[in-house]
Write a protein that holds these residues in place. Structure first.
Motif, short mmCIF file in Angstrom:
data_model
loop_
_atom_site.label_atom_id
_atom_site.label_comp_id
_atom_site.label_asym_id
_atom_site.label_seq_id
_atom_site.Cartn_x
_atom_site.Cartn_y
_atom_site.Cartn_z
N GLN A 144 0.83 -1.19 0.00
CA GLN A 144 0.00 0.00 0.00
C GLN A 144 0.87 1.25 0.00
O GLN A 144 0.61 2.22 -0.72
N LYS A 145 1.92 1.28 0.78
CA LYS A 145 2.82 2.42 0.81
C LYS A 145 3.51 2.62 -0.54
O LYS A 145 3.66 3.74 -1.02
N LEU A 146 3.92 1.52 -1.17
CA LEU A 146 4.64 1.63 -2.43
C LEU A 146 3.73 2.03 -3.58
O LEU A 146 4.21 2.34 -4.66
N ASP A 147 2.44 2.03 -3.37
CA ASP A 147 1.50 2.45 -4.40
C ASP A 147 1.20 3.94 -4.35
O ASP A 147 0.30 4.40 -5.03
N GLN A 148 1.94 4.72 -3.53
CA GLN A 148 1.61 6.12 -3.33
C GLN A 148 2.75 7.03 -3.77
O GLN A 148 3.38 7.70 -2.95
N PRO A 149 3.08 7.11 -5.06
CA PRO A 149 4.19 7.94 -5.50
C PRO A 149 3.97 9.41 -5.28
O PRO A 149 4.92 10.18 -5.22
N GLN A 150 2.69 9.84 -5.15
CA GLN A 150 2.44 11.26 -4.99
C GLN A 150 2.65 11.74 -3.56
O GLN A 150 2.65 12.94 -3.30
N ASP A 151 2.79 10.86 -2.62
CA ASP A 151 2.90 11.24 -1.21
C ASP A 151 4.36 11.40 -0.84
O ASP A 151 5.07 10.44 -0.60
N GLY A 152 4.81 12.65 -0.74
CA GLY A 152 6.22 12.90 -0.44
C GLY A 152 6.61 12.52 0.96
O GLY A 152 7.79 12.46 1.29
N ALA A 153 5.61 12.29 1.84
CA ALA A 153 5.92 11.97 3.23
C ALA A 153 6.24 10.50 3.42
O ALA A 153 6.68 10.08 4.47
N VAL A 154 5.98 9.68 2.42
CA VAL A 154 6.25 8.25 2.56
C VAL A 154 7.75 8.02 2.72
O VAL A 154 8.55 8.57 1.97
N ALA A 155 8.12 7.23 3.71
CA ALA A 155 9.54 6.99 3.98
C ALA A 155 10.04 5.85 3.10
O ALA A 155 9.93 4.68 3.45
N TYR A 156 10.59 6.20 1.94
CA TYR A 156 11.06 5.18 1.01
C TYR A 156 12.47 4.68 1.37
O TYR A 156 12.84 3.59 1.01
N GLN A 157 13.26 5.50 2.05
CA GLN A 157 14.70 5.26 2.11
C GLN A 157 15.04 3.92 2.75
O GLN A 157 15.94 3.23 2.29
N SER A 158 14.33 3.53 3.81
CA SER A 158 14.66 2.28 4.47
C SER A 158 14.32 1.07 3.61
O SER A 158 14.90 0.00 3.78
N THR A 159 13.39 1.24 2.68
CA THR A 159 12.96 0.12 1.84
C THR A 159 13.70 0.07 0.51
O THR A 159 14.04 -1.00 0.03
N THR A 160 13.97 1.23 -0.08
CA THR A 160 14.56 1.28 -1.41
C THR A 160 16.00 1.79 -1.43
O THR A 160 16.68 1.65 -2.45
N GLY A 161 16.47 2.39 -0.34
CA GLY A 161 17.82 2.93 -0.31
C GLY A 161 17.93 4.37 -0.76
O GLY A 161 18.94 5.02 -0.51
N LEU A 162 16.89 4.90 -1.42
CA LEU A 162 16.89 6.27 -1.91
C LEU A 162 15.70 7.02 -1.31
O LEU A 162 14.69 6.42 -0.97
#
Length: 282
Positions: free
Chosen positions: A16-34
């Motif tokens: 669900q988190k990964l389906d939200q590219p428009q949400d800048g608050a999503v913490a991607y770094q721990s999952t994707t490295g970037l």
């Protein structure tokens, strides 16, 4: 009475988190490295490379470009089994395989400008060097040459170069896992490349013109006071290359066991190295 919201398990929550590219608050770094901005820029660069000619007629793909890049980054960062990644993204395992083989080389291609140019990037620098084992499956055809006795597991060895502040400079091509650091230093061409530079290494590079800790003197059970001071000084410098290796192996595909074909591993190492340069802001 409002209907109760279904509970999401780990897979459902992350997908669900990964389906939200428009949400800048999503913490991607721990999952994707970037972080979010880096991912957006990376997707934009790949989109420019693909161009309009990549659009195919018929039914749209199951994963768009943005989610395809996310999927590829997750596989590199977390080293998930493709069946698990398929559950995260709601696609089949075969789709995961196709997406990874298509997008991973594009990531390496668009991030090439972030690679520090050698030997120009070495000018005026003290270079730290150390070897790192990239674990692999125990392939029967490579069992003996790739078995590393120190780590007691199969893998390939790379030479990692770093700066005094722990920034990654370069990663060599892999050699057989059983190769000693001194031999790998010569085989990978680093001995020639760094011949005119100050290089700090560990005891595994005995016999090379590097700065390294001193062994105990013959007939002595302990280091002399002068040798203790020297070794402490070298250790205070060498922490930085260990730091660089730790960041490199945060991309778990290089740390927890590479499962794909060994012939493709050098390419994966180059892609991850480019990603780490990009993450560090080279």
């Amino acid at each position: 009475m409002a209907a109760q919201q279904p509970r999401l398990g780990r897979v459902g929550f992350l997908s669900q988190k990964l389906d939200q590219p428009q949400d800048g608050a999503v913490a991607y770094q721990s999952t994707t490295g970037l972080d979010h901005d880096q991912i957006q820029e990376l997707v934009g660069r790949i989109h420019q490379v693909l161009g309009p000619s990549d659009r195919r007629p018929g039914r749209p793909p199951v994963l768009g470009l943005y989610r395809s890049v996310l999927l590829t980054l997750v596989l590199l960062r977390q080293n998930l089994a493709q069946t698990v990644a398929a559950e995260w993204f709601g696609v089949s395992q075969s789709t995961v395989s196709r997406v990874f083989r298509r997008i991973a080389p594009l990531i390496g291609q668009v991030l090439c400008p972030h690679t520090p140019p050698l030997p120009e990037a070495l000018s005026g620098r003290v270079v730290l060097v150390d070897g790192a084992l990239i674990p692999t499956r125990d392939h029967a055809s490579h069992r003996k040459p790739n078995f590393n006795a120190k780590h007691r597991r199969a893998g390939v060895t790379v030479q990692v170069m770093a700066t005094l502040d722990g920034s990654l400079l370069a990663v060599s091509d892999p050699v057989e896992g059983r190769t000693h650091d001194k031999t790998a230093y010569i085989l990978t061409g680093l001995a020639d490349l760094l011949a005119d530079h100050e290089v700090v290494a560990d005891l595994g590079y005995q016999g090379t013109p590097t700065i390294r800790p001193r062994r105990k003197r013959p007939g002595h059970k302990h280091h002399t006071p002068a040798d203790k001071i020297w070794n402490t000084s070298v250790s205070r410098i060498r922490w930085a290359v260990e730091h660089a290796i730790a960041h490199l192996k945060a991309w778990k595909i290089l740390a927890t066991g590479y499962r794909a074909r060994l012939a493709e591993l050098p390419t994966v190492i180059r892609i991850v190295t480019n990603l780490e340069h990009y993450r560090q802001g080279w």
